[in-house]
Design a protein around this motif. Structure first.
Motif, PDB file in Angstrom:
ATOM      1  N   ASP A 139      36.350  52.812  26.735  1.00  0.00           N
ATOM      2  CA  ASP A 139      35.717  53.116  28.010  1.00  0.00           C
ATOM      3  C   ASP A 139      34.340  52.480  28.037  1.00  0.00           C
ATOM      4  OD1 ASP A 139      37.867  54.669  28.850  1.00  0.00           O
ATOM      5  OD2 ASP A 139      37.043  56.496  27.940  1.00  0.00           O
ATOM      6  N   LEU A 146      32.941  54.218  35.353  1.00  0.00           N
ATOM      7  CA  LEU A 146      33.671  54.076  34.100  1.00  0.00           C
ATOM      8  C   LEU A 146      34.798  53.053  34.253  1.00  0.00           C
ATOM      9  CD1 LEU A 146      33.775  55.402  31.244  1.00  0.00           C
ATOM     10  CD2 LEU A 146      35.635  56.794  32.148  1.00  0.00           C
ATOM     11  N   ARG A 148      38.029  51.414  32.049  1.00  0.00           N
ATOM     12  CA  ARG A 148      38.874  51.585  30.863  1.00  0.00           C
ATOM     13  C   ARG A 148      39.552  50.245  30.574  1.00  0.00           C
ATOM     14  NH1 ARG A 148      41.310  56.952  30.781  1.00  0.00           N
ATOM     15  NH2 ARG A 148      39.468  57.319  29.543  1.00  0.00           N
TER      16      ARG A 148
END
Length: 155
Positions: A139, A146, A148
């Motif tokens: 992450d 955020l 990923r």
């Protein structure tokens, strides 16, 4: 400028080439401009003189910066082999959820160029990827939120 700076061997060579150019042809060009402006007379209102002095100050500042970086940088050698763990100098292929895979070259901050796939170890993506292995999902906390990433390959 007191923090650790990392450079790839390729990045260090680029900086050495730039430094050589600045100390040679670039410095000579500014010296010619200064001589020419001084010969015009009254320096207090001579725009060419002031512009040349400003260029000279910028040039000398850049020369000092490059010399400092090259003297104090840690050069990261690329052994050319396949890597198990993401480290400085590695080329990493990652995929963000439903987006196509992207490949990044992880470099030090002084040679980062995100538009050309060269990301800094200090950037959100770079910091998140450091130490990762193929198959890991990391992450990255970015200004946009955020993100990923799944590590697909490390070279």
């Amino acid at each position: 400028m007191g923090e650790q700076q990392y450079l790839t061997a390729e990045g260090a060579e680029r900086l050495r080439t730039e430094l050589k150019h600045l100390k040679g042809p670039q410095r000579d060009e500014i010296a010619k401009r200064l001589r020419s402006a001084i010969q015009m007379g009254d320096l207090s209102e001579n725009a060419d003189y002031h512009a040349a002095k400003e260029s000279q100050a910028f040039l000398e500042g850049r020369i000092q910066e490059l010399e400092y970086v090259l003297q104090n940088a840690i050069i990261v050698e690329d052994d050319g082999g396949k890597k198990d763990v993401v480290s400085l100098g590695a080329k990493i292929t990652v995929q963000e959820e439903d987006f196509p895979p992207e490949t990044f070259h992880l470099v030090g901050a002084k040679e980062a160029d995100p538009r050309n796939g060269r990301i800094s170890n200090e950037s959100p993506f770079g910091a998140a990827l450091l130490g990762g292995r193929v198959g890991d999902t990391v992450d990255a906390e970015t200004p946009g939120g955020l993100v990923r990433l799944t590590i697909l390959a490390i070279e």
